[in-house]
Design a protein around this motif. Sequence first.
Motif, PDB file in Angstrom:
ATOM      1  N   ARG A 224       0.831  -1.205   0.000  1.00  0.00           N
ATOM      2  CA  ARG A 224       0.000   0.000   0.000  1.00  0.00           C
ATOM      3  C   ARG A 224       0.862   1.250   0.000  1.00  0.00           C
ATOM      4  O   ARG A 224       0.548   2.235  -0.676  1.00  0.00           O
ATOM      5  N   ASN A 225       1.941   1.243   0.747  1.00  0.00           N
ATOM      6  CA  ASN A 225       2.818   2.418   0.792  1.00  0.00           C
ATOM      7  C   ASN A 225       3.671   2.551  -0.465  1.00  0.00           C
ATOM      8  O   ASN A 225       4.204   3.626  -0.735  1.00  0.00           O
ATOM      9  N   ALA A 226       3.791   1.464  -1.222  1.00  0.00           N
ATOM     10  CA  ALA A 226       4.526   1.528  -2.487  1.00  0.00           C
ATOM     11  C   ALA A 226       3.609   1.773  -3.667  1.00  0.00           C
ATOM     12  O   ALA A 226       4.059   1.803  -4.816  1.00  0.00           O
ATOM     13  N   ALA A 227       2.316   1.973  -3.403  1.00  0.00           N
ATOM     14  CA  ALA A 227       1.330   1.996  -4.484  1.00  0.00           C
ATOM     15  C   ALA A 227       1.317   3.283  -5.296  1.00  0.00           C
ATOM     16  O   ALA A 227       0.900   3.269  -6.458  1.00  0.00           O
ATOM     17  N   ILE A 228       1.741   4.411  -4.714  1.00  0.00           N
ATOM     18  CA  ILE A 228       1.629   5.682  -5.433  1.00  0.00           C
ATOM     19  C   ILE A 228       2.483   5.703  -6.705  1.00  0.00           C
ATOM     20  O   ILE A 228       1.983   6.040  -7.784  1.00  0.00           O
ATOM     21  N   PRO A 229       3.782   5.359  -6.663  1.00  0.00           N
ATOM     22  CA  PRO A 229       4.528   5.309  -7.941  1.00  0.00           C
ATOM     23  C   PRO A 229       3.987   4.263  -8.898  1.00  0.00           C
ATOM     24  O   PRO A 229       4.013   4.467 -10.119  1.00  0.00           O
ATOM     25  N   ILE A 230       3.492   3.152  -8.349  1.00  0.00           N
ATOM     26  CA  ILE A 230       2.904   2.122  -9.215  1.00  0.00           C
ATOM     27  C   ILE A 230       1.675   2.672  -9.922  1.00  0.00           C
ATOM     28  O   ILE A 230       1.486   2.483 -11.135  1.00  0.00           O
ATOM     29  N   LEU A 231       0.817   3.378  -9.179  1.00  0.00           N
ATOM     30  CA  LEU A 231      -0.396   3.958  -9.753  1.00  0.00           C
ATOM     31  C   LEU A 231      -0.070   5.016 -10.789  1.00  0.00           C
ATOM     32  O   LEU A 231      -0.727   5.115 -11.831  1.00  0.00           O
ATOM     33  N   THR A 232       0.959   5.819 -10.517  1.00  0.00           N
ATOM     34  CA  THR A 232       1.362   6.865 -11.466  1.00  0.00           C
ATOM     35  C   THR A 232       1.772   6.259 -12.805  1.00  0.00           C
ATOM     36  O   THR A 232       1.311   6.676 -13.867  1.00  0.00           O
ATOM     37  N   VAL A 233       2.649   5.271 -12.746  1.00  0.00           N
ATOM     38  CA  VAL A 233       3.134   4.632 -13.972  1.00  0.00           C
ATOM     39  C   VAL A 233       1.998   3.885 -14.668  1.00  0.00           C
ATOM     40  O   VAL A 233       1.894   3.902 -15.903  1.00  0.00           O
ATOM     41  N   ALA A 234       1.125   3.227 -13.887  1.00  0.00           N
ATOM     42  CA  ALA A 234       0.006   2.494 -14.482  1.00  0.00           C
ATOM     43  C   ALA A 234      -0.925   3.437 -15.235  1.00  0.00           C
ATOM     44  O   ALA A 234      -1.444   3.086 -16.306  1.00  0.00           O
ATOM     45  N   GLY A 235      -1.151   4.629 -14.707  1.00  0.00           N
ATOM     46  CA  GLY A 235      -1.994   5.599 -15.405  1.00  0.00           C
ATOM     47  C   GLY A 235      -1.387   6.043 -16.727  1.00  0.00           C
ATOM     48  O   GLY A 235      -2.085   6.159 -17.740  1.00  0.00           O
ATOM     49  N   ILE A 236      -0.083   6.293 -16.715  1.00  0.00           N
ATOM     50  CA  ILE A 236       0.604   6.673 -17.953  1.00  0.00           C
ATOM     51  C   ILE A 236       0.540   5.543 -18.968  1.00  0.00           C
ATOM     52  O   ILE A 236       0.284   5.753 -20.161  1.00  0.00           O
ATOM     53  N   LEU A 237       0.768   4.318 -18.491  1.00  0.00           N
ATOM     54  CA  LEU A 237       0.754   3.163 -19.389  1.00  0.00           C
ATOM     55  C   LEU A 237      -0.637   2.903 -19.948  1.00  0.00           C
ATOM     56  O   LEU A 237      -0.773   2.446 -21.089  1.00  0.00           O
ATOM     57  N   ALA A 238      -1.682   3.183 -19.152  1.00  0.00           N
ATOM     58  CA  ALA A 238      -3.044   2.981 -19.647  1.00  0.00           C
ATOM     59  C   ALA A 238      -3.313   3.870 -20.857  1.00  0.00           C
ATOM     60  O   ALA A 238      -3.922   3.428 -21.844  1.00  0.00           O
ATOM     61  N   ALA A 239      -2.848   5.123 -20.803  1.00  0.00           N
ATOM     62  CA  ALA A 239      -2.992   6.011 -21.956  1.00  0.00           C
ATOM     63  C   ALA A 239      -2.171   5.506 -23.132  1.00  0.00           C
ATOM     64  O   ALA A 239      -2.609   5.564 -24.293  1.00  0.00           O
ATOM     65  N   GLN A 240      -0.981   4.971 -22.861  1.00  0.00           N
ATOM     66  CA  GLN A 240      -0.147   4.442 -23.932  1.00  0.00           C
ATOM     67  C   GLN A 240      -0.749   3.189 -24.552  1.00  0.00           C
ATOM     68  O   GLN A 240      -0.577   2.946 -25.744  1.00  0.00           O
ATOM     69  N   VAL A 241      -1.449   2.399 -23.747  1.00  0.00           N
ATOM     70  CA  VAL A 241      -2.100   1.198 -24.276  1.00  0.00           C
ATOM     71  C   VAL A 241      -3.180   1.580 -25.276  1.00  0.00           C
ATOM     72  O   VAL A 241      -3.332   0.942 -26.328  1.00  0.00           O
ATOM     73  N   VAL A 242      -3.949   2.632 -24.961  1.00  0.00           N
ATOM     74  CA  VAL A 242      -4.969   3.100 -25.904  1.00  0.00           C
ATOM     75  C   VAL A 242      -4.310   3.559 -27.198  1.00  0.00           C
ATOM     76  O   VAL A 242      -4.779   3.246 -28.305  1.00  0.00           O
ATOM     77  N   ASN A 243      -3.201   4.289 -27.084  1.00  0.00           N
ATOM     78  CA  ASN A 243      -2.485   4.732 -28.285  1.00  0.00           C
ATOM     79  C   ASN A 243      -1.840   3.546 -29.011  1.00  0.00           C
ATOM     80  O   ASN A 243      -1.809   3.511 -30.243  1.00  0.00           O
ATOM     81  N   GLY A 244      -1.319   2.586 -28.231  1.00  0.00           N
ATOM     82  CA  GLY A 244      -0.710   1.407 -28.846  1.00  0.00           C
ATOM     83  C   GLY A 244      -1.702   0.531 -29.580  1.00  0.00           C
ATOM     84  O   GLY A 244      -1.326  -0.260 -30.444  1.00  0.00           O
ATOM     85  N   ALA A 245      -2.986   0.679 -29.228  1.00  0.00           N
ATOM     86  CA  ALA A 245      -4.021  -0.090 -29.919  1.00  0.00           C
ATOM     87  C   ALA A 245      -4.088   0.259 -31.401  1.00  0.00           C
ATOM     88  O   ALA A 245      -4.609  -0.529 -32.201  1.00  0.00           O
ATOM     89  N   LEU A 246      -3.556   1.420 -31.773  1.00  0.00           N
ATOM     90  CA  LEU A 246      -3.540   1.817 -33.181  1.00  0.00           C
ATOM     91  C   LEU A 246      -2.835   0.765 -34.025  1.00  0.00           C
ATOM     92  O   LEU A 246      -3.337   0.351 -35.074  1.00  0.00           O
ATOM     93  N   VAL A 247      -1.670   0.306 -33.560  1.00  0.00           N
ATOM     94  CA  VAL A 247      -0.903  -0.705 -34.291  1.00  0.00           C
ATOM     95  C   VAL A 247      -1.541  -2.075 -34.141  1.00  0.00           C
ATOM     96  O   VAL A 247      -1.744  -2.808 -35.116  1.00  0.00           O
TER      97      VAL A 247
END
Length: 306
Positions: A224-247
């Motif tokens: 739980r205390n390590a979750a903030i950086p994990i959540l930050t990166v996961a949010g960025i990656l979620a946007a990249q996954v939508v963009n990666g869906a193009l290919v």
Amino acid sequence: MARFILQRLRQGILSLLGLVLLVFVLARLTGSPAHLYLPEDASPQMVAAFNAENGFDKPLYIQLVHFLAGVFRLDFGESLLYGDPAVTVVLQRFPATLQLASVTMLIAVTLAIVVGAASAARRGSYGDAATRLGSMAALSVPDFWIALMGVAVFAVYWNLLPTSGMGGWQFWVLPLLTLALRPFGILTQVVRASMLDALDSDYVRVAKSKGVGPGAVIYKHALRNAAIPILTVAGILAAQVVNGALVVETVFGWPGIGNLMVTAIKGRDFAVIQAVVLITGAAIIVLNFLIDIAYSWLNPQIGLGE
């Protein structure tokens, strides 16, 4: 809370407006799409009539004013390719992309937390070394190469999976594998690094001294205390996954907005291009807003008004 919401809303609207303006101008720099929709021997009068019917004969700033006025009514114009309102065409395709992206992130995040936390708990072991090596390989391989190799091996050579389309679970395997591999590799590295810091902290030592079991220490206290950086990166990656869906959607014929966007760009379907960008941008802004809210839940010391 109200101040925070207004700040994020203003930032989101300005970002979205800038994105739409950029796409609007860049799309029209390619010129009128009249020759794509008219016969090769079309007369100048036919071209002029086509441009007048679709508003391409007006100055660029007039087209922009009409477009922005339509956006406020959720009217992006009519698709040249499909003959339906552009917003209807995009919203029909958006659920397929949303489903693919959601399942991808669910798989990537779940596996990364399990594998990364286990690796951190056994630092220096052979399993830890294998995890680091495997995650590095996963985040280094390009999506398009995975997609093409997946089709060549599993669909063409072994004939185990379909090459394209959307249907039963067999149709999901290759797109999910292609999209989830890179987020999994990145998140595993982030989870491991965050968990190592958390496991070396004082509150974990106190929990261990009180006799708390290893599983509870890792997944209840440290994670739980390590979750903030994990959540930050996961949010960025979620946007990249939508963009990666193009290919990915193009390779696998997945009926989502990525496939639609490629078709619209080829056909210079300006209305659909703009609708895709605006709706996708709005979805990403909402996602970032929800991540900001989640920060305050994970760590109440983070002030929403800041």
